[in-house]
Motif scaffolding. Structure first.
Motif, PDB file in Angstrom:
ATOM      1  N   ARG A  17       1.823  -4.565 -13.106  1.00 58.79           N
ATOM      2  CA  ARG A  17       2.808  -4.350 -12.075  1.00 58.79           C
ATOM      3  C   ARG A  17       3.989  -5.318 -12.177  1.00 58.79           C
ATOM      4  NH1 ARG A  17       3.771  -3.565  -6.821  1.00 58.79           N
ATOM      5  NH2 ARG A  17       4.170  -5.477  -5.665  1.00 58.79           N
ATOM      6  N   SER A  88       9.796   1.906  -2.783  1.00 52.69           N
ATOM      7  CA  SER A  88       8.694   2.635  -2.146  1.00 52.69           C
ATOM      8  C   SER A  88       7.797   3.281  -3.184  1.00 52.69           C
ATOM      9  CB  SER A  88       9.245   3.700  -1.194  1.00 52.69           C
ATOM     10  OG  SER A  88       9.964   3.075  -0.172  1.00 52.69           O
ATOM     11  N   ASP A  90       7.181   2.255  -6.167  1.00 52.53           N
ATOM     12  CA  ASP A  90       6.306   1.242  -6.761  1.00 52.53           C
ATOM     13  C   ASP A  90       5.204   0.809  -5.800  1.00 52.53           C
ATOM     14  OD1 ASP A  90       7.683   1.188  -9.134  1.00 52.53           O
ATOM     15  OD2 ASP A  90       7.563  -1.016  -9.262  1.00 52.53           O
ATOM     16  N   PHE A  91       5.553   0.756  -4.510  1.00 53.70           N
ATOM     17  CA  PHE A  91       4.561   0.317  -3.525  1.00 53.70           C
ATOM     18  C   PHE A  91       3.424   1.337  -3.423  1.00 53.70           C
ATOM     19  CE2 PHE A  91       2.906   0.064   0.848  1.00 53.70           C
ATOM     20  CZ  PHE A  91       2.520  -1.266   0.877  1.00 53.70           C
ATOM     21  N   VAL A  92       3.795   2.618  -3.412  1.00 51.57           N
ATOM     22  CA  VAL A  92       2.765   3.654  -3.316  1.00 51.57           C
ATOM     23  C   VAL A  92       1.800   3.528  -4.502  1.00 51.57           C
ATOM     24  CG1 VAL A  92       2.383   6.144  -3.431  1.00 51.57           C
ATOM     25  CG2 VAL A  92       4.167   5.221  -1.944  1.00 51.57           C
ATOM     26  N   PHE A  94       1.182   0.774  -6.134  1.00 56.86           N
ATOM     27  CA  PHE A  94       0.398  -0.454  -5.921  1.00 56.86           C
ATOM     28  C   PHE A  94      -0.780  -0.195  -4.984  1.00 56.86           C
ATOM     29  CE2 PHE A  94       0.212  -4.266  -2.942  1.00 56.86           C
ATOM     30  CZ  PHE A  94      -0.673  -4.988  -3.725  1.00 56.86           C
ATOM     31  N   ARG A  95      -0.570   0.649  -3.979  1.00 58.82           N
ATOM     32  CA  ARG A  95      -1.624   0.859  -2.989  1.00 58.82           C
ATOM     33  C   ARG A  95      -2.630   1.912  -3.410  1.00 58.82           C
ATOM     34  NH1 ARG A  95      -3.274  -2.792  -0.938  1.00 58.82           N
ATOM     35  NH2 ARG A  95      -4.331  -1.583   0.647  1.00 58.82           N
ATOM     36  N   ARG A 154       2.015 -10.527  -8.947  1.00 58.28           N
ATOM     37  CA  ARG A 154       2.897  -9.965  -7.915  1.00 58.28           C
ATOM     38  C   ARG A 154       2.094  -9.141  -6.900  1.00 58.28           C
ATOM     39  NH1 ARG A 154       4.955 -12.557 -11.304  1.00 58.28           N
ATOM     40  NH2 ARG A 154       6.983 -12.293 -12.316  1.00 58.28           N
TER      41      ARG A 154
END
Lengths: 366, 570
Positions: A17, A88, A90-92, A94-95, A154
């Protein structure tokens, strides 16, 4: 001498990431620098040109301009929405839990990290993981809120009491990286610090074989430890291989939809299982009464996690997640209630005397 | 604004009665209902609190110069940063601009004799003072180690410090805010002078109107939330602690529902100050009056919908996080509009670099950096790595210190002659603004790098990462310069009160506005000697005449005026 070693300006990139993260970070930085220079230049230019007494032409001052205001509104808005969309996405990612990942169980307590591998190896404030392998941490706190933070990856996520949180990452570079608590958790918050050791796959295999660098595996695996708890607490007295008057079977229920006494349904995900162990009367399975005692205060968070892994291991993986017939017998049969002596024997067979209660207490003592 | 009462010479304070010398007894101060005297009482209070909070910060910065700390234990260090946060947020930043400058100026700017509820105003000062005493008692007799955010269950069940006492104090201080907010709203609605329509209001008044709306909607929520923590601590009623059946994340939602808008409570009045100062020292009408006024209201409205950006990694759902992220980007736009409008106000103006103007320009510089670094934190993915680190610390100090405190100081320097009838030393004033600007950047810029490197906030020691020390030492050195910068005004402003040869005229800056044009310095007890009537737009300055005056004195040719037949862009 490399100046960036002594005076680093960016943390190491050691996870899948990290590069994508830094790309957004430095893009925003470039935008921020451009805008800062723009505003500073505008302010200085106007202030100098129109300083009191200068000969600059001041006729026809503009007091209002919808055109200029529209530009001032739209440019930041469009740039902002662009960053929003990019970050957003990238966040999705990540989760999302990877399809296949190695599980690590994390318990935060004032003021240490307690980590356990699926095979039973335990570590305190240290975590050994193989490189290029997706890792999923299932985390819970035994007291206050902590935050698992590994800057080089990160990644950061809160470790909350009373609920499981999850965080996934893939380390890409062997090395030693800081693993910090980033949520103020009391007196020794700044000492709730450890390291993640990312090892090559072969090194990791050797490490596992040796039983870890520093810790002997005391219970064989999470599942075996869960089985020990199951036997110690005699869960099988009521939760047998099939539904009985006293309790439903737990075979095959993991992630299945359960019908409850009030007619609603609940997915038997880890959070529901944890609640049903600690405070079973909150959401009872349809057809059962308040027979089961609450195990709140009688089991540590660690034991609950182990029990859940044991229950999971008794679910038919091919059908997990889909609704199961209410009284269908599981693919495997849970052991019938065992005599305490048998439990000890079983634990011995896994190459460990089992985690005795006194040891357990020592591990959990604050 | 049109002046009914023309005033040409400075009133002689020896003869002239004003609000300061109307009565000299202690009782006349402690029982006053005069908004100007209450503003002075607040000024003394917030100044004391500011230096107490700074003292705590000095300990924090000193500790961090070494990776293993210097003289404090972990426990005491935690109490220090908590004391710094609690004092600065609740007893300096929230009351500073509204309760000092707002109290003094709102009635004067709209042409009223006092606030709508003068006794409620005095009550708010008493409530504030009592709550400050309670909180300071708690902080000194035992201290609090939870951080100013009081996250549960650390604050409710695990901390063995004076959390309950301090929370009761903060609960009380909320009422002081609410009283002031209600008073301002009623005053702005009902007590404007004849002719003072909504769009003739000075922008400072608009910003306070927006702030007051936030105060009365948000403060009750945080007050009751903090009180619930006290209940959980005292009676073990399960609200926020899972072991009692509560939800710790619920606390964060309730807390940030107020505490995010509270950021705007601190910064909106500061923005109002900047609008006044920039127009006066550019001798020009503000660029885009309605956009600046309405952007305050937009910030107040959207500001209530973004609290979840403090909680991206707190276990709220992904969808929730994305919605809060989107809204956070929207709230950035009105702030950007303001910054550009202030800058463009100098365009074809006549710019003077007086002390308040230097503070205002420094504000713009720091606020721009503070605002732009907010993008990293509004963007949900970049926030994951930065939240809970020194990046956050640097960001909110740029907005709060660089924004709110620089504007407060700018405002104090701007209205000081009006409040006390004395001029301060202009050289020291300009120097202090520049020292603060430099010291501030020196202190807080290294903290952005520290945060990106992964230094969590509220860490006492960092011996596991010695490479961070350089930045900490730099930051601590900078904070020494910053501290000197903050001490300078304390000295030369106090000195200005003691000197006799520096009497301020009614309007030393040649500023527009009822408080300058229609009232003496210091004003009389009832502000105006006759009821002002407003006929002009605010900021009706003449930059060409202002510049030509200087050019005439210097023997230079005058710059041309526009053709009177040509339509002016308005």
């Amino acid at each position: 001498m490399n100046i960036f070693k002594v005076l680093p300006v960016a943390p190491e990139q050691a996870s899948e990431r990290a590069f994508g993260y830094d790309l957004i970070f430095w893009t925003i930085t470039i935008l921020a620098v451009v805008f800062t220079i723009l505003v500073f230049a505008l302010v200085l230019a106007l202030a100098v040109r129109y300083r009191r007494g200068s000969s600059a032409d001041r006729r026809y001052p503009v007091y209002h301009s919808n055109g200029i205001e529209a530009v001032l509104t739209l440019v930041p808005l469009v740039l902002g929405l662009g960053i929003f969309a990019w970050s957003s996405a990238d966040f999705v990612k990540f989760r999302q839990r990877p399809k296949e990942s190695m599980e690590i169980f994390v318990i935060g307590k004032q003021w240490m990290w307690h980590l356990q591998h699926m095979n039973g190896i335990r570590e305190n404030n240290e975590l050994h993981i193989p490189v290029d392998t997706p890792i999923t941490m299932t985390m819970i706190s035994q007291d206050v809120i902590h935050a698992m933070y590994i800057p080089a990856f990160r990644v950061q996520y809160h470790v909350v009491p009373g609920r499981y949180t999850e965080m996934s990452f893939t380390a890409t570079k062997p090395g030693r990286y800081k693993m910090l608590c980033a949520m103020h958790c009391g007196t020794q918050h700044s000492e709730m610090v450890g390291f993640v050791y990312v090892m090559s796959k072969s090194d990791y295999a050797r490490w596992i074989e040796g039983g870890g660098n520093r810790y002997e595996p005391r219970a064989a695996t999470m599942v075996a430890a869960g089985e020990q708890v199951w036997n110690r607490k005699a869960c099988g007295n009521c939760h047998a291989g099939m539904d009985t008057v006293r309790g439903p079977t737990l075979n095959g229920i993991f992630n299945a939809q359960r019908r409850l006494t009030d007619g609603s349904t609940a997915k038997a995900a880890p959070d529901y299982l944890r609640e049903s162990i600690l405070l079973p009367w909150l959401r009872l399975t349809k057809g059962y009464e308040t027979t089961m005692p609450a195990y709140k205060g009688q089991l540590t968070e660690e034991e609950v996690l182990q029990l859940i892994e044991y229950i999971k291991s008794n679910s038919n993986t091919s059908t997990s997640g889909s609704p199961q017939p209410y009284s269908a017998p599981g693919a495997r049969t849970l052991p019938t209630p065992t005599h305490p002596e048998n439990a000890t024997n079983r634990a011995n067979r896994y190459g460990s005397a089992g985690v005795t209660q006194s040891e357990e207490g020592a591990m959990n003592a604050r | 604004m049109s002046a009914i009462l023309e005033r040409t010479a400075a009133p002689d304070p020896q003869v002239k009665k004003n609000y300061l010398n109307a009565d000299h007894t202690l009782a006349s101060w402690l029982l006053t209902t005069d908004h100007k005297r209450i503003a002075v009482l607040y000024l003394i209070g917030v100044t004391v609190m500011f230096f107490l909070g700074s003292l705590a910060a000095a300990f924090v910065r000193f500790e961090l110069t070494s990776p293993r700390g210097q003289i404090l234990t972990h426990e005491t260090y935690n109490k220090m940063f908590t004391a710094h946060g609690v004092i600065m947020i609740f007893f300096f930043l929230i009351p500073a601009v509204p309760a000092v400058l707002g109290n003094f100026l709102i009635p004067m700017m709209i042409g009223a004799r006092d606030l709508a509820f003068p006794r409620l105003n005095l009550a708010s000062w008493y409530v504030w003072t009592i709550s400050a005493v309670i909180v300071l008692t708690g902080l000194i007799m035992g201290g609090v180690d939870t951080g100013w955010t009081f996250y549960t269950p650390l604050s409710s069940l695990y901390s063995n410090t004076q959390v309950s006492l301090v929370l009761v104090g903060l609960f009380l201080s909320g009422f002081s805010s609410i009283m002031t907010g209600v008073n301002f709203i009623a005053t702005i609605h009902k007590m404007r002078a004849p002719g003072m329509t909504w769009f003739k209001l000075p922008l400072y008044v608009w910003s306070h109107y927006a702030t007051s709306v936030i105060i009365i909607l948000g403060t009750p929520v945080v007050a009751i939330t903090l009180f619930l923590v006290v209940l959980e601590r005292t009676f073990r009623i399960g609200i926020f602690s899972p072991e009692l059946g509560g939800d710790p994340v619920l606390f964060q939602h309730l807390f940030w529902f107020y505490s995010h808008p509270a950021v705007y409570i601190m910064v909106l009045p500061a923005m109002g100050v900047i609008s006044e100062v920039i127009t006066c020292f550019s001798r020009r009408q503000i660029f885009g009056y309605r956009f600046v006024a309405m952007s305050s209201m937009a910030i107040a409205a959207i500001g209530f919908l973004v609290w979840g950006h403090h909680m991206y990694v707190s276990s709220q759902s992904v969808l929730q996080g994305l919605i809060f992220s989107l809204l956070s980007f929207l709230v950035a736009v009105p702030s950007a509009i303001k910054v550009f409008n202030w800058s463009l106000t100098m365009w074809r103006g006549s710019v003077q670099f007086s002390t308040p103007m230097i503070y205002a320009l420094a504000f713009i510089g720091l606020f721009v950096i503070g605002g732009l670094t907010g993008l990293y934190l509004a963007a949900i993915d970049t926030d994951v790595h930065l939240t809970g680190t020194y990046f956050i610390v640097a960001h909110f100090h740029y907005v709060m210190v660089g924004g709110a405190i620089l504007a407060f100081l700018g405002g104090i320097h701007f209205w000081w002659p009006k409040m006390f009838g004395k001029m301060y030393n202009e050289f020291w004033g300009r120097l202090s603004a520049m020292v603060i600007f430099l010291g501030f950047n020196f202190t807080f810029f290294p903290q952005f790098i520290l945060g990106y490197l992964g230094m969590p906030r509220r860490y006492h020691v960092y011996y596991f990462a010695p490479e961070w020390q350089f930045y900490h030492v730099a930051s601590s050195l900078g904070s020494t310069i910053l501290g000197i910068g903050f001490l300078m005004p304390a000295f030369y402003l106090t000195a200005s009160l003691l000197r006799k040869d520096n009497v301020a005229p009614a309007n030393p800056w040649g500023a527009k506005g009822l408080e300058w044009e229609n009232a003496s310095s210091p004003p009389v007890t009832l502000n105006f000697e006759s009821q002002p009537i407003v006929t002009e737009n605010p900021y009706n300055y003449d930059p060409i005449e202002d510049t030509n005056k200087v050019r005439r004195e210097a023997g230079l040719p005058e710059i041309p005026r526009e053709d009177p037949d040509k339509e002016v862009h308005h």
